[in-house]
Design an enzyme around this catalytic site. Structure first.
Site, mmCIF file in Angstrom:
data_model
loop_
_atom_site.group_PDB
_atom_site.id
_atom_site.type_symbol
_atom_site.label_atom_id
_atom_site.label_comp_id
_atom_site.label_asym_id
_atom_site.label_seq_id
_atom_site.Cartn_x
_atom_site.Cartn_y
_atom_site.Cartn_z
ATOM 1 N N PRO A 241 37.170 -24.639 0.332
ATOM 2 C CA PRO A 241 35.967 -25.735 0.174
ATOM 3 C C PRO A 241 34.540 -25.050 1.670
ATOM 4 C CG PRO A 241 37.983 -26.892 0.682
ATOM 5 C CD PRO A 241 38.662 -25.188 0.558
ATOM 6 N N ASN A 242 33.790 -24.669 1.197
ATOM 7 C CA ASN A 242 32.329 -25.194 2.390
ATOM 8 C C ASN A 242 32.148 -23.640 2.891
ATOM 9 O OD1 ASN A 242 31.654 -27.817 2.732
ATOM 10 N ND2 ASN A 242 33.643 -27.615 4.168
ATOM 11 N N ARG B 98 25.686 -22.984 7.503
ATOM 12 C CA ARG B 98 27.324 -23.653 7.989
ATOM 13 C C ARG B 98 27.610 -23.684 9.034
ATOM 14 N NH1 ARG B 98 33.188 -23.044 6.537
ATOM 15 N NH2 ARG B 98 33.682 -25.041 7.912
ATOM 16 N N TYR C 67 30.963 -19.318 12.502
ATOM 17 C CA TYR C 67 31.121 -18.631 11.273
ATOM 18 C C TYR C 67 29.795 -16.730 11.028
ATOM 19 C CZ TYR C 67 33.930 -21.730 9.951
ATOM 20 O OH TYR C 67 35.376 -22.898 9.763
ATOM 21 N N ARG D 72 40.833 -22.659 17.520
ATOM 22 C CA ARG D 72 40.187 -24.173 17.280
ATOM 23 C C ARG D 72 41.014 -25.947 17.634
ATOM 24 N NH1 ARG D 72 36.659 -22.843 11.795
ATOM 25 N NH2 ARG D 72 35.807 -25.148 12.982
#
Length: 145
Positions: A9-10, A17, A22, A106
């Protein structure tokens, strides 16, 4: 050799995004990079992206008897999907995990990789290059190196 590359996803929103995490390159750029890396390695590759867990599970199940191995970036499903873990274990194809960002640095919830538990290796925080390294590693593994 025929490899399936799965993206979760994404990832279709790369370049839009969280550019600080990224980068600016798009999903189409990533797909072209993967195709090029596979061609350089002399491998056939099919690439699939979905925002839906079940679609990813279906693709993993359909890989049995079709592909020699899987490169997977489960994205957010990395940290939540026992279904993807179980599918990878069920088909028992060699799988390599990729993450564009360094998930180990993260948020705490990103520290667990369910999919990674079924993978023979992980490439984390290398950006697009992680896919090349995963493809090359999988090729070597399949050739018995």
């Amino acid at each position: 050799m025929n490899i399936l590359v799965l993206n979760g996803p994404n990832l279709n929103l790369l370049g839009v995004r969280e550019k600080g995490i990224y980068g600016e390159r798009s999903y189409d750029d990533l797909a072209a990079f993967i195709q090029s890396a596979a061609a350089e390695a002399g491998l056939q590759v099919d690439i699939f992206q979905s925002n839906h867990e079940g679609a990813l599970v279906d693709k993993i199940q359909q890989a049995l008897g079709v592909y020699d191995g899987i490169v997977i970036n489960p994205a957010a499903y990395t940290h939540t999907s026992i279904a993807i873990l179980d599918a990878l274990k069920a088909v028992n194809l060699p799988a390599v995990e990729v993450h564009l960002s360094d998930v180990t640095r993260r948020e705490p919830f990103r520290q667990v990789s369910y999919a990674g538990m079924a993978c023979i290796k992980s490439f984390i925080g290398m950006g697009f290059e992680g896919y090349r390294q995963a493809i090359l590693f999988l090729k070597g593994h399949l050739q018995g190196r």
